[in-house]
Design an enzyme around this catalytic site. Structure first.
Site, PDB file in Angstrom:
ATOM      1  N   LYS A  19     -81.416 -99.183  30.049  1.00  0.00           N
ATOM      2  CA  LYS A  19     -82.998 -98.867  29.931  1.00  0.00           C
ATOM      3  C   LYS A  19     -83.638 -99.699  31.140  1.00  0.00           C
ATOM      4  O   LYS A  19     -82.820-100.454  31.793  1.00  0.00           O
ATOM      5  CB  LYS A  19     -83.245 -99.640  28.509  1.00  0.00           C
ATOM      6  CG  LYS A  19     -83.144-101.181  28.474  1.00  0.00           C
ATOM      7  CD  LYS A  19     -83.573-101.895  27.044  1.00  0.00           C
ATOM      8  CE  LYS A  19     -83.399-103.278  27.124  1.00  0.00           C
ATOM      9  NZ  LYS A  19     -83.630-103.857  25.871  1.00  0.00           N
ATOM     10  N   ASP A  34     -78.580-107.665  18.969  1.00  0.00           N
ATOM     11  CA  ASP A  34     -79.025-108.139  19.858  1.00  0.00           C
ATOM     12  C   ASP A  34     -79.365-109.640  19.395  1.00  0.00           C
ATOM     13  O   ASP A  34     -78.895-109.964  18.088  1.00  0.00           O
ATOM     14  CB  ASP A  34     -80.637-107.579  20.100  1.00  0.00           C
ATOM     15  CG  ASP A  34     -81.198-107.789  21.551  1.00  0.00           C
ATOM     16  OD1 ASP A  34     -80.703-108.715  22.153  1.00  0.00           O
ATOM     17  OD2 ASP A  34     -82.109-107.027  21.935  1.00  0.00           O
ATOM     18  N   ASP A  93     -88.293-109.641  18.756  1.00  0.00           N
ATOM     19  CA  ASP A  93     -89.598-110.044  18.710  1.00  0.00           C
ATOM     20  C   ASP A  93     -90.538-109.288  18.159  1.00  0.00           C
ATOM     21  O   ASP A  93     -90.796-109.032  17.049  1.00  0.00           O
ATOM     22  CB  ASP A  93     -89.747-110.563  20.156  1.00  0.00           C
ATOM     23  CG  ASP A  93     -91.122-111.478  20.071  1.00  0.00           C
ATOM     24  OD1 ASP A  93     -91.765-111.700  19.412  1.00  0.00           O
ATOM     25  OD2 ASP A  93     -91.322-112.007  21.681  1.00  0.00           O
TER      26      ASP A  93
END
Length: 316
Positions: A197, A223, A227
């Site tokens: 990405k 991950d 957030d």
């Protein structure tokens, strides 16, 4: 000098986790008042003796991170001036870790700055979980125990995976998370895939390519932090809608869930989001897709071993 005993205190960040740890260790949570002056300054009052005791302060520096970080520093200063034997900060989520190096001119290294602040406040040891970058351990000149939550998260998935392991794959959301994904895949004995990405700006990402086979597979994206959930839900949607994946699960050690995170998870292709309670999850952020596994027993065992001068390496 041997300590007179152990005492556990909690800041305001995750008192529920502190209470769980105290329950496991059969200890009473220390009596401390946290208030504010009229201008917002934090006022701390410790209402019991800590002289000669080994003190463990439970305080992840999650939102509002500045408030909770200042709490840690002020409480530790109070403990130091009250002659605590050793001050141990249990910081499951270490805030400001995402700025761990300079990637452009005139940028700070906040992960190092926080380490310096903790040491200046009188902290003797830090216990944390899944730092955003492993090299942050080298920023400390005091002992730091870096625990991992991956095996706790893997334990949640094992019953699902064991039904048909050939139908599952672990996915790293980016190239930087490959080591984390590989460790997690070893716990579950699964292959891995990697998402390539680009990041046009913070908290945003564009999926460019997928390395590995996800066609017809159940995917677990792992991950360290969720957030705003934009990056990880984009990856989940891409896997489900364009890469031919079946069910997509996401998992992480630290569920910050800022801003629109919960709504993004609810509206995405994600089947389940599995996180730990390193950060307190208020009722306003609960939803049917989010499952929480407790890191309290692991932290309690780390505290017990540290206090008794036993090996902590098994918990890494």
């Amino acid at each position: 000098m041997d300590a007179r005993g152990m005492k556990i205190f909690s800041g305001s960040s995750n008192r529920k986790l502190a209470e769980e740890i105290c329950s496991i260790l059969k200890k009473r949570l220390g009596d401390m008042e946290l208030n504010h002056f009229a201008d917002g300054e934090i006022q701390v009052k410790i209402n019991e003796t800590v002289r000669g005791y080994d003190v463990f302060l439970i305080q992840p520096t999650s939102y509002p991170v500045n408030e909770h970080l200042m709490e840690v520093l002020i409480i530790c200063d109070a403990l130091k001036r009250a002659s605590a034997n050793r001050i141990n900060v249990v910081m499951p989520y270490y805030g400001y870790a995402r700025q761990d190096r300079k990637t452009a001119g005139r940028e700070p290294i906040t992960a190092k700055l926080v380490a310096d602040l903790l040491e200046a406040a009188g902290v003797d040891r830090v216990i944390t979980v899944d730092l955003h970058a492993g090299q942050i351990q080298g920023y400390f000149d005091i002992p730091l125990d870096h625990l991992a939550a991956g095996h706790l998260l893997a334990r949640y998935f094992k019953p699902l995976v064991q039904e048909d392991p050939e139908d599952w794959v672990v996915v790293s959301p980016d190239l930087g998370g490959v080591t984390r994904a590989r460790k997690f895949s070893h716990d579950l004995d699964l292959p891995i895939a990697i998402i390539e990405k680009t990041r046009p700006r913070p908290n945003e990402s564009i999926v460019e390519n997928i390395i590995g086979d996800v066609q017809g597979k159940n995917c677990i994206i792992i991950d360290d932090i969720i957030d705003t959930a934009g990056t990880i839900t984009n990856a989940a949607n891409f896997l489900a809608e364009k890469a031919g994946a079946k069910d997509v699960y996401i998992t992480a050690s630290h569920a910050l869930l800022s801003g629109p995170a919960v709504e993004r998870i609810e509206d995405s292709a994600v089947k389940k989001c599995v996180v730990t309670n390193s950060v307190h999850l208020p009722e306003s952020k609960e939803c049917s897709k989010i499952e929480v596994v407790s890191i309290g027993p692991q932290l309690a065992e780390a505290i017990r071993r540290i206090y008794n001068y036993e090996s902590v390496s098994e918990l890494f």
